[in-house]
Motif scaffolding. Sequence first.
Motif, PDB file in Angstrom:
ATOM      1  N   ASN A   2       8.454 -43.764   8.140  1.00 41.84           N
ATOM      2  CA  ASN A   2       7.534 -44.748   8.681  1.00 41.84           C
ATOM      3  C   ASN A   2       8.336 -45.976   9.082  1.00 41.84           C
ATOM      4  O   ASN A   2       8.859 -46.697   8.232  1.00 41.84           O
ATOM      5  N   THR A   3       8.466 -46.202  10.374  1.00 47.30           N
ATOM      6  CA  THR A   3       9.305 -47.306  10.837  1.00 47.30           C
ATOM      7  C   THR A   3       8.516 -48.584  11.080  1.00 47.30           C
ATOM      8  O   THR A   3       9.101 -49.599  11.421  1.00 47.30           O
ATOM      9  N   GLU A   4       7.193 -48.541  10.896  1.00 49.05           N
ATOM     10  CA  GLU A   4       6.419 -49.760  11.137  1.00 49.05           C
ATOM     11  C   GLU A   4       6.911 -50.895  10.253  1.00 49.05           C
ATOM     12  O   GLU A   4       7.017 -52.034  10.667  1.00 49.05           O
ATOM     13  N   GLY A   5       7.201 -50.561   8.989  1.00 46.49           N
ATOM     14  CA  GLY A   5       7.652 -51.588   8.064  1.00 46.49           C
ATOM     15  C   GLY A   5       8.960 -52.212   8.493  1.00 46.49           C
ATOM     16  O   GLY A   5       9.227 -53.373   8.206  1.00 46.49           O
ATOM     17  N   LEU A   6       9.758 -51.429   9.214  1.00 45.91           N
ATOM     18  CA  LEU A   6      11.049 -51.952   9.646  1.00 45.91           C
ATOM     19  C   LEU A   6      10.889 -53.026  10.704  1.00 45.91           C
ATOM     20  O   LEU A   6      11.785 -53.812  10.934  1.00 45.91           O
ATOM     21  N   ARG A   7       9.750 -53.033  11.354  1.00 53.38           N
ATOM     22  CA  ARG A   7       9.557 -53.996  12.438  1.00 53.38           C
ATOM     23  C   ARG A   7       9.240 -55.379  11.888  1.00 53.38           C
ATOM     24  O   ARG A   7       9.453 -56.368  12.553  1.00 53.38           O
ATOM     25  N   ASN A   8       8.709 -55.442  10.675  1.00 49.45           N
ATOM     26  CA  ASN A   8       8.359 -56.732  10.092  1.00 49.45           C
ATOM     27  C   ASN A   8       9.465 -57.143   9.122  1.00 49.45           C
ATOM     28  O   ASN A   8       9.301 -57.164   7.930  1.00 49.45           O
ATOM     29  N   LYS A   9      10.595 -57.445   9.684  1.00 51.34           N
ATOM     30  CA  LYS A   9      11.741 -57.700   8.846  1.00 51.34           C
ATOM     31  C   LYS A   9      11.738 -59.138   8.352  1.00 51.34           C
ATOM     32  O   LYS A   9      11.364 -60.056   9.065  1.00 51.34           O
ATOM     33  N   SER A  10      12.173 -59.339   7.126  1.00 51.94           N
ATOM     34  CA  SER A  10      12.387 -60.689   6.640  1.00 51.94           C
ATOM     35  C   SER A  10      13.671 -61.200   7.266  1.00 51.94           C
ATOM     36  O   SER A  10      14.478 -60.442   7.793  1.00 51.94           O
ATOM     37  N   SER A  11      13.886 -62.536   7.191  1.00 53.82           N
ATOM     38  CA  SER A  11      15.110 -63.060   7.799  1.00 53.82           C
ATOM     39  C   SER A  11      16.333 -62.522   7.083  1.00 53.82           C
ATOM     40  O   SER A  11      17.377 -62.322   7.688  1.00 53.82           O
ATOM     41  N   ALA A  12      16.206 -62.268   5.752  1.00 55.84           N
ATOM     42  CA  ALA A  12      17.348 -61.701   5.023  1.00 55.84           C
ATOM     43  C   ALA A  12      17.701 -60.335   5.572  1.00 55.84           C
ATOM     44  O   ALA A  12      18.873 -60.010   5.761  1.00 55.84           O
ATOM     45  N   GLU A  13      16.681 -59.530   5.852  1.00 51.40           N
ATOM     46  CA  GLU A  13      16.946 -58.202   6.402  1.00 51.40           C
ATOM     47  C   GLU A  13      17.529 -58.298   7.806  1.00 51.40           C
ATOM     48  O   GLU A  13      18.397 -57.512   8.180  1.00 51.40           O
ATOM     49  N   GLU A  14      17.027 -59.298   8.559  1.00 54.21           N
ATOM     50  CA  GLU A  14      17.540 -59.433   9.922  1.00 54.21           C
ATOM     51  C   GLU A  14      19.033 -59.720   9.928  1.00 54.21           C
ATOM     52  O   GLU A  14      19.751 -59.331  10.852  1.00 54.21           O
ATOM     53  N   GLU A  15      19.502 -60.395   8.868  1.00 54.01           N
ATOM     54  CA  GLU A  15      20.939 -60.676   8.792  1.00 54.01           C
ATOM     55  C   GLU A  15      21.741 -59.383   8.711  1.00 54.01           C
ATOM     56  O   GLU A  15      22.914 -59.359   9.038  1.00 54.01           O
ATOM     57  N   ASN A  16      21.101 -58.336   8.228  1.00 58.32           N
ATOM     58  CA  ASN A  16      21.798 -57.054   8.105  1.00 58.32           C
ATOM     59  C   ASN A  16      21.707 -56.203   9.368  1.00 58.32           C
ATOM     60  O   ASN A  16      22.253 -55.095   9.402  1.00 58.32           O
ATOM     61  N   ASN A  17      20.996 -56.692  10.367  1.00 58.46           N
ATOM     62  CA  ASN A  17      20.881 -55.922  11.600  1.00 58.46           C
ATOM     63  C   ASN A  17      22.252 -55.654  12.203  1.00 58.46           C
ATOM     64  O   ASN A  17      23.188 -56.443  12.026  1.00 58.46           O
ATOM     65  N   ILE A  18      22.330 -54.559  12.904  1.00 62.19           N
ATOM     66  CA  ILE A  18      23.585 -54.259  13.596  1.00 62.19           C
ATOM     67  C   ILE A  18      23.377 -54.465  15.095  1.00 62.19           C
ATOM     68  O   ILE A  18      22.270 -54.291  15.610  1.00 62.19           O
ATOM     69  N   ASN A  19      24.441 -54.874  15.764  1.00 58.14           N
ATOM     70  CA  ASN A  19      24.375 -55.109  17.206  1.00 58.14           C
ATOM     71  C   ASN A  19      24.877 -53.873  17.942  1.00 58.14           C
ATOM     72  O   ASN A  19      25.929 -53.327  17.593  1.00 58.14           O
ATOM     73  N   ILE A  20      24.105 -53.461  18.905  1.00 59.21           N
ATOM     74  CA  ILE A  20      24.528 -52.300  19.694  1.00 59.21           C
ATOM     75  C   ILE A  20      24.352 -52.604  21.183  1.00 59.21           C
ATOM     76  O   ILE A  20      23.482 -53.388  21.583  1.00 59.21           O
ATOM     77  N   ASN A  21      25.205 -51.985  21.954  1.00 62.35           N
ATOM     78  CA  ASN A  21      25.061 -51.996  23.411  1.00 62.35           C
ATOM     79  C   ASN A  21      24.740 -50.568  23.829  1.00 62.35           C
ATOM     80  O   ASN A  21      25.382 -49.617  23.370  1.00 62.35           O
ATOM     81  N   ILE A  22      23.754 -50.444  24.664  1.00 58.87           N
ATOM     82  CA  ILE A  22      23.293 -49.106  25.021  1.00 58.87           C
ATOM     83  C   ILE A  22      22.824 -49.120  26.476  1.00 58.87           C
ATOM     84  O   ILE A  22      22.273 -50.128  26.935  1.00 58.87           O
ATOM     85  N   MET A  23      23.082 -48.037  27.182  1.00 59.74           N
ATOM     86  CA  MET A  23      22.552 -47.916  28.538  1.00 59.74           C
ATOM     87  C   MET A  23      21.482 -46.835  28.526  1.00 59.74           C
ATOM     88  O   MET A  23      21.754 -45.697  28.107  1.00 59.74           O
ATOM     89  N   VAL A  24      20.285 -47.199  28.913  1.00 58.60           N
ATOM     90  CA  VAL A  24      19.179 -46.247  28.914  1.00 58.60           C
ATOM     91  C   VAL A  24      18.580 -46.195  30.314  1.00 58.60           C
ATOM     92  O   VAL A  24      18.185 -47.229  30.864  1.00 58.60           O
ATOM     93  N   ASN A  25      18.565 -45.011  30.872  1.00 62.45           N
ATOM     94  CA  ASN A  25      17.983 -44.803  32.207  1.00 62.45           C
ATOM     95  C   ASN A  25      18.560 -45.779  33.237  1.00 62.45           C
ATOM     96  O   ASN A  25      17.842 -46.346  34.062  1.00 62.45           O
ATOM     97  N   GLY A  26      19.854 -46.024  33.126  1.00 57.26           N
ATOM     98  CA  GLY A  26      20.549 -46.859  34.100  1.00 57.26           C
ATOM     99  C   GLY A  26      20.500 -48.341  33.826  1.00 57.26           C
ATOM    100  O   GLY A  26      21.075 -49.126  34.583  1.00 57.26           O
ATOM    101  N   GLN A  27      19.842 -48.770  32.743  1.00 52.46           N
ATOM    102  CA  GLN A  27      19.782 -50.190  32.414  1.00 52.46           C
ATOM    103  C   GLN A  27      20.531 -50.452  31.115  1.00 52.46           C
ATOM    104  O   GLN A  27      20.390 -49.693  30.148  1.00 52.46           O
ATOM    105  N   SER A  28      21.277 -51.557  31.094  1.00 56.07           N
ATOM    106  CA  SER A  28      22.049 -51.906  29.899  1.00 56.07           C
ATOM    107  C   SER A  28      21.227 -52.813  28.991  1.00 56.07           C
ATOM    108  O   SER A  28      20.506 -53.691  29.462  1.00 56.07           O
ATOM    109  N   TYR A  29      21.365 -52.589  27.706  1.00 58.19           N
ATOM    110  CA  TYR A  29      20.671 -53.402  26.699  1.00 58.19           C
ATOM    111  C   TYR A  29      21.655 -53.775  25.599  1.00 58.19           C
ATOM    112  O   TYR A  29      22.481 -52.954  25.187  1.00 58.19           O
TER     113      TYR A  29
END
Length: 176
Positions: A2-29
């Motif tokens: 269940n990933t819904e809970g992952l969307r409501n992250k606390s700021s502490a959890e956000e500090e643990n986020n990882i940064n990624i670069n990805i190209m999807v359907n020709g667009q970079s994110y």
Amino acid sequence: MNTEGLRNKSSAEEENNININIMVNGQSYSLAVHPAYRLVDILRNDLGLTGTKISCEIGRCGACSVVMDGNLVNACLVMAYQVDNQVIETIEQVAIETIHPIQQAFLEEGALQCGYCTPGMVIALKSLLDKNNHPTEEEVLDYLSGNLCRCTGYNGILRAVQRYKNESLSIHKFKL
Ligand code: FES
Ligand code: FES
């Protein structure tokens, strides 16, 4: 998962986020995502590409099929860190300008099944046809072995691939 809970992250959890670069359907994110996110979560939750479905979540059904760097993968099994600097193609890209010939063949042969399995079936077949434009029936069934449907069977899909092959042959002859 269940990933819904992952969307409501606390700021502490956000500090643990990882940064990624990805190209999807020709667009970079460039995204900062929870480390427990999977590719399917990124596609659906962050990018709004809900054509990729979530069903079994354990790599058995193929509803979440996408193409990653030219290979068909189950997006429910690919973790966020694994998609950094990867190129992804989803079902949304298949008909970006006009309906793809394999989609047209699905329509004409009544191969459309439910909304869960069909996107995965279509992108799996497109991936196969991009590599081998005239696969044998055995090759088609082998390629679709990771895309399950227990409702209707695969006859319509096989007819659609045959129609696609016949039509691409006649287009080829016409061009000659
Ligand atoms: S949801 Fe990924 S294989 Fe079933
Ligand atoms: S799972 Fe889609 S029609 Fe069977």
